[in-house]
Design a protein around this motif. Structure first.
Motif, PDB file in Angstrom:
ATOM      1  N   LYS A 131       0.868  -1.400  -0.122  1.00 53.54           N
ATOM      2  CA  LYS A 131       0.155  -0.033  -0.165  1.00 53.54           C
ATOM      3  C   LYS A 131       0.893   1.378   0.151  1.00 53.54           C
ATOM      4  N   PRO A 132       1.618   1.331  -0.979  1.00 51.14           N
ATOM      5  CA  PRO A 132       2.558   2.865  -1.127  1.00 51.14           C
ATOM      6  C   PRO A 132       1.799   3.690  -0.906  1.00 51.14           C
ATOM      7  N   VAL A 133       2.369   4.849  -0.711  1.00 46.71           N
ATOM      8  CA  VAL A 133       1.633   6.261  -1.003  1.00 46.71           C
ATOM      9  C   VAL A 133       2.072   6.547  -2.449  1.00 46.71           C
ATOM     10  N   VAL A 134       0.890   6.840  -3.190  1.00 45.78           N
ATOM     11  CA  VAL A 134       1.002   7.103  -4.666  1.00 45.78           C
ATOM     12  C   VAL A 134      -0.066   8.151  -4.653  1.00 45.78           C
ATOM     13  N   SER A 135       0.298   9.255  -5.569  1.00 53.28           N
ATOM     14  CA  SER A 135      -0.880  10.156  -5.721  1.00 53.28           C
ATOM     15  C   SER A 135      -2.089   9.683  -6.615  1.00 53.28           C
ATOM     16  N   TRP A 136      -1.884   8.934  -7.600  1.00 60.07           N
ATOM     17  CA  TRP A 136      -2.493   8.529  -8.566  1.00 60.07           C
ATOM     18  C   TRP A 136      -1.931   7.386  -9.516  1.00 60.07           C
ATOM     19  N   PHE A 137      -2.925   6.633  -9.958  1.00 64.24           N
ATOM     20  CA  PHE A 137      -2.494   6.016 -11.002  1.00 64.24           C
ATOM     21  C   PHE A 137      -3.067   5.815 -12.206  1.00 64.24           C
ATOM     22  N   GLU A 138      -2.624   5.741 -13.232  1.00 61.63           N
ATOM     23  CA  GLU A 138      -3.298   6.156 -14.687  1.00 61.63           C
ATOM     24  C   GLU A 138      -3.405   4.330 -15.205  1.00 61.63           C
ATOM     25  N   ILE A 139      -4.610   4.126 -15.574  1.00 66.37           N
ATOM     26  CA  ILE A 139      -4.671   2.802 -16.184  1.00 66.37           C
ATOM     27  C   ILE A 139      -4.807   2.674 -17.660  1.00 66.37           C
ATOM     28  N   ILE A 140      -4.343   1.670 -18.280  1.00 61.26           N
ATOM     29  CA  ILE A 140      -4.661   1.539 -19.440  1.00 61.26           C
ATOM     30  C   ILE A 140      -6.245   0.579 -19.909  1.00 61.26           C
ATOM     31  N   SER A 141      -7.080   1.655 -20.185  1.00 58.55           N
ATOM     32  CA  SER A 141      -8.508   1.459 -20.339  1.00 58.55           C
ATOM     33  C   SER A 141      -9.003  -0.112 -20.890  1.00 58.55           C
TER      34      SER A 141
ATOM     35  N   GLN B 179      -9.654  -3.438  -6.146  1.00 59.90           N
ATOM     36  CA  GLN B 179      -8.985  -3.153  -4.882  1.00 59.90           C
ATOM     37  C   GLN B 179      -8.448  -1.783  -4.962  1.00 59.90           C
ATOM     38  N   ILE B 180      -7.697  -1.472  -6.110  1.00 53.32           N
ATOM     39  CA  ILE B 180      -6.771  -0.277  -6.242  1.00 53.32           C
ATOM     40  C   ILE B 180      -7.747   0.870  -6.094  1.00 53.32           C
ATOM     41  N   LEU B 181      -9.156   0.794  -6.504  1.00 53.62           N
ATOM     42  CA  LEU B 181      -9.939   1.858  -6.624  1.00 53.62           C
ATOM     43  C   LEU B 181     -10.465   2.120  -5.118  1.00 53.62           C
ATOM     44  N   GLU B 182     -10.281   1.289  -4.309  1.00 50.92           N
ATOM     45  CA  GLU B 182     -10.725   1.327  -2.778  1.00 50.92           C
ATOM     46  C   GLU B 182      -9.612   2.442  -2.126  1.00 50.92           C
ATOM     47  N   ARG B 183      -8.301   2.372  -2.459  1.00 46.78           N
ATOM     48  CA  ARG B 183      -7.417   3.361  -1.772  1.00 46.78           C
ATOM     49  C   ARG B 183      -6.847   4.206  -2.768  1.00 46.78           C
ATOM     50  N   TYR B 184      -6.805   4.377  -4.020  1.00 48.03           N
ATOM     51  CA  TYR B 184      -6.195   5.180  -4.896  1.00 48.03           C
ATOM     52  C   TYR B 184      -7.231   6.015  -5.911  1.00 48.03           C
ATOM     53  N   ARG B 185      -6.684   7.118  -6.336  1.00 44.60           N
ATOM     54  CA  ARG B 185      -7.166   7.776  -7.410  1.00 44.60           C
ATOM     55  C   ARG B 185      -6.769   7.150  -8.878  1.00 44.60           C
ATOM     56  N   VAL B 186      -7.652   6.934  -9.606  1.00 43.04           N
ATOM     57  CA  VAL B 186      -7.463   6.393 -10.957  1.00 43.04           C
ATOM     58  C   VAL B 186      -7.644   7.031 -12.187  1.00 43.04           C
TER      59      VAL B 186
ATOM     60  N   PRO C 299      11.089  -2.065 -13.996  1.00 39.46           N
ATOM     61  CA  PRO C 299      11.837  -2.104 -12.985  1.00 39.46           C
ATOM     62  C   PRO C 299      11.048  -2.555 -11.576  1.00 39.46           C
ATOM     63  N   THR C 300      11.704  -2.580 -10.794  1.00 38.23           N
ATOM     64  CA  THR C 300      10.808  -2.409  -9.199  1.00 38.23           C
ATOM     65  C   THR C 300       9.717  -1.391  -9.263  1.00 38.23           C
ATOM     66  N   PHE C 301       8.829  -1.264  -8.528  1.00 36.36           N
ATOM     67  CA  PHE C 301       7.767  -0.555  -8.074  1.00 36.36           C
ATOM     68  C   PHE C 301       8.565   1.162  -7.565  1.00 36.36           C
ATOM     69  N   GLU C 302       9.601   0.627  -6.542  1.00 41.41           N
ATOM     70  CA  GLU C 302      10.010   1.574  -6.145  1.00 41.41           C
ATOM     71  C   GLU C 302      10.855   2.678  -7.121  1.00 41.41           C
ATOM     72  N   GLU C 303      11.457   1.881  -7.913  1.00 42.60           N
ATOM     73  CA  GLU C 303      12.654   2.564  -8.942  1.00 42.60           C
ATOM     74  C   GLU C 303      11.701   3.482  -9.910  1.00 42.60           C
ATOM     75  N   VAL C 304      10.567   2.943 -10.335  1.00 40.26           N
ATOM     76  CA  VAL C 304       9.463   3.589 -11.040  1.00 40.26           C
ATOM     77  C   VAL C 304       9.132   4.737 -10.418  1.00 40.26           C
ATOM     78  N   HIS C 305       8.653   4.765  -9.213  1.00 42.79           N
ATOM     79  CA  HIS C 305       8.269   5.652  -8.525  1.00 42.79           C
ATOM     80  C   HIS C 305       9.098   6.609  -8.343  1.00 42.79           C
ATOM     81  N   ARG C 306      10.112   6.441  -7.908  1.00 48.33           N
ATOM     82  CA  ARG C 306      11.241   7.374  -7.739  1.00 48.33           C
ATOM     83  C   ARG C 306      11.722   8.230  -9.013  1.00 48.33           C
TER      84      ARG C 306
END
Lengths: 281, 305
Positions: free
Chosen positions: A30-40, A56-63, A258-265
């Motif tokens: 459950k990392p802190v991410v401002s929002w996610f973009e999804i490929i529709s 599950q993503i929508l319960e916690r994040y803006r998409v 790469p890893t989530f952390e690398e992409v987010h960083r």
């Protein structure tokens, strides 16, 4: 506070694309991410695991939804099945705006599954703008169109790409998803100054920004989304932010992920160019 | 040249198969020079000719669609071999280009096309066709529609001879080869070194070949279904398969049971026990939908649900 009528979500900040290799990490950590973009298109299905994960993503994040197959520039009318499925997904995600590409990819019902470049003609402006309006009216959600990276230009073009983009969004009265990596890639492939593009875009219509990496070949550059963002692209991003103000920004990384952390960083590097929000007096 | 004409010309060129060296064909489908055809609508630049610029899209198209089919049909690829698989896919897409906005449906016509083009899957045609059926069924089961399930506690309604609706995602296959085991073995091989990756491990290849070469015909009946969002293969008895198939066709329970056990000499008591145990299991797996018209069922406690 909206920056303009097409950028009502200045608090979105920097997001990243939701990709399968990161599902487990996101759901468990459950990392802190401002929002996610999804490929529709990955979620325009009847049922199954992708929608279960999305819920599950929508319960916690803006998409925010980003499409790859609406093909506003294709000659056919929008596909009704496509629109119905997309609308169902819009209702599910409550995406505040929806993006797809300013391109074409199908003719006579046959699909290339590629983002093919438009000839920059007034005929294409009229046709594309009309289709964007139809889609927006059906989906009942704001639309922003993204400039694509391209490898070919047409003899018939009557204007620059950024003039074409401006003409289309004015005629369609829609927003822009400005991809500064795509601008860089196309500028190298077509020998123009990418700053001319960034400076030529109607800033008051920019609803979102994309950043990404690419791959260099001997005679051209391919938009592969498989590398970190290079400095010249960050410089274009900085100039874009100067012009458009705080705007939702998204890092695309679609191959050799790469890893989530690398992409987010990598994505969060964008924050150094973004002005602090104005404090209410 | 107007917008539509440019788009038709470009798409035609982009979707024309590549040469063996993965380059754009020097001639269009109607025999004209591709160099001249490209020059008619695409500008050259200081590094690339019109032909070369168009070729970038031509190559991208084929790399993308072939890679998608390779991902969806790894079992077929393992049976026919990598080179023949690529030739097969190229011919298939040439005849059946995508008519859907989603790449998910790219292989939807493959089984039908292969039936008309057995030359691409000889000498293991039946095995290859069974594998394609299984791999497509897996795609359908993965994201097919689900409806509210008939709950295990529910008992049948006032209807003396009801119809049962099966979950849309549930796929029923009658196959001539045990391709379920083969596909799992191929995937295990892939995960341990990969027939689908570019770096084929030499010591995996003979194992895979032996496994495929050893395949003997053996009729199996298979349900391809989902549990907790994962797809599973479940072997069925022939009678169970026929019963489910008849129910899917819209037959009433009594007709489905009669059809399923036609020609067998099973005793009625035994038949009832067998069918009851099947229905219990299938209910637990969520294969039956609740009735379309709402609460027609009476719960096991006797109250209307």
């Amino acid at each position: 506070m909206p920056a303009n009528s097409f950028n009502g979500f200045t608090d979105f900040g920097v997001g990243i694309g939701l990709r399968v290799p990161h599902y487990q990490h996101i759901l468990s950590e459950k990392p802190v991410v401002s929002w996610f973009e999804i490929i529709s298109e990955n979620y325009m299905i009847d049922s199954g695991r992708p929608l279960h994960i999305l819920d599950q993503i929508l319960e916690r994040y803006r998409v925010v939804q980003h499409g790859v197959s609406m093909y506003f520039g294709s000659p056919e009318a929008p596909n009704r099945e496509h629109l119905k499925r997309l609308k169902a997904l819009v209702k599910r995600t409550h995406t505040p705006w929806l993006t797809d590409h300013l391109c074409w990819g199908s003719v006579d019902g046959t699909y290339s599954h590629d983002l093919l470049p438009m000839p920059y003609t007034f005929e294409a402006v009229r046709h594309t703008a009309q289709k964007i309006r139809e889609v927006r009216d059906f989906l009942e959600v704001p639309i922003a169109v993204e400039n694509v990276s391209s490898y070919a230009e047409f003899h018939v073009s009557e204007m620059t790409e950024w003039e074409f983009l401006a003409e289309v969004v004015e005629a369609a009265d829609c927003g822009i998803l400005l991809d500064v990596n795509n601008i860089y890639v196309s500028s190298r492939n077509h020998n123009f100054n990418p700053l001319d593009y960034v400076n030529g875009v109607p800033a008051d219509r920019v609803a979102q920004l994309h950043i990404a990496g690419h791959s260099k070949f001997e005679k051209y550059i391919l938009d592969t989304h498989d590398h970190p963002v290079i400095d010249p692209v960050w410089q274009l991003y900085e100039r874009a932010i100067e012009r458009v103000g705080r705007t939702a920004t998204l890092l695309e990384w679609d191959d050799k992920i790469p890893t989530f952390e690398e992409v987010h960083r990598e994505a969060l590097k964008a924050n150094q160019f973004v002005p602090e929000p104005a404090v209410a007096s | 040249m107007n917008l539509l004409e440019i788009q038709r010309r470009m798409l035609e060129a982009v979707m024309q198969p590549l040469t063996e060296d993965e380059e754009m064909q020097p001639r269009t489908r109607d025999g004209k020079s591709m160099y001249e055809a490209a020059e008619e609508f695409i500008k050259p630049n200081d590094r690339l000719s019109s032909f070369e610029r168009l070729e970038i899209y031509n190559r991208q198209y084929w790399f993308r669609v072939l890679s998608a089919l390779e991902e969806d049909f790894r079992g077929l690829r393992a049976i026919v071999g990598a080179q023949r698989f690529e030739a097969l896919c190229q011919a298939y897409l040439n005849d059946c280009p995508s008519r859907s906005f989603t790449m998910r449906n790219l292989g939807s016509q493959l089984e039908r096309w292969l039936e008309k083009h057995p030359e691409y899957i000889r000498p293991r045609g039946a095995l290859a066709l069974d594998m394609v059926r299984l791999e497509w069924a897996e795609i359908e089961a993965f994201d097919g529609a689900v409806e509210p399930c008939l709950l295990p506690g529910d008992v049948l309604s006032r209807e003396p001879d009801p119809k049962f609706r099966l979950q849309p995602y549930l796929q029923l296959l009658a196959l001539r080869y045990p391709v379920d085991d083969l596909l799992l073995a191929i995937r295990k091989g892939n995960s341990e070194g990969g027939v689908a990756s570019n770096a084929i491990s030499e010591d995996r290849k003979p194992t895979r070949t032996r496994k495929i070469g050893r395949q003997k015909p053996e009729a199996i009946f298979l349900a391809v279904h989902r549990v907790d969002y994962s797809v599973y293969f479940k072997r069925l008895d022939g009678e169970a398969f026929r019963l489910l198939h008849c129910l899917r066709e819209g037959n009433r329970l009594s007709d489905a049971v009669a059809s399923a056990f036609e020609g067998t000499d099973i005793q009625e008591k035994k038949l009832l026990d067998v069918v009851q145990s099947w229905f219990q299991k299938w209910s637990e797996l969520g294969w039956f939908c609740r009735p379309e018209n709402g609460p027609q069922f009476i719960s096991s406690s006797g109250s209307h649900s």
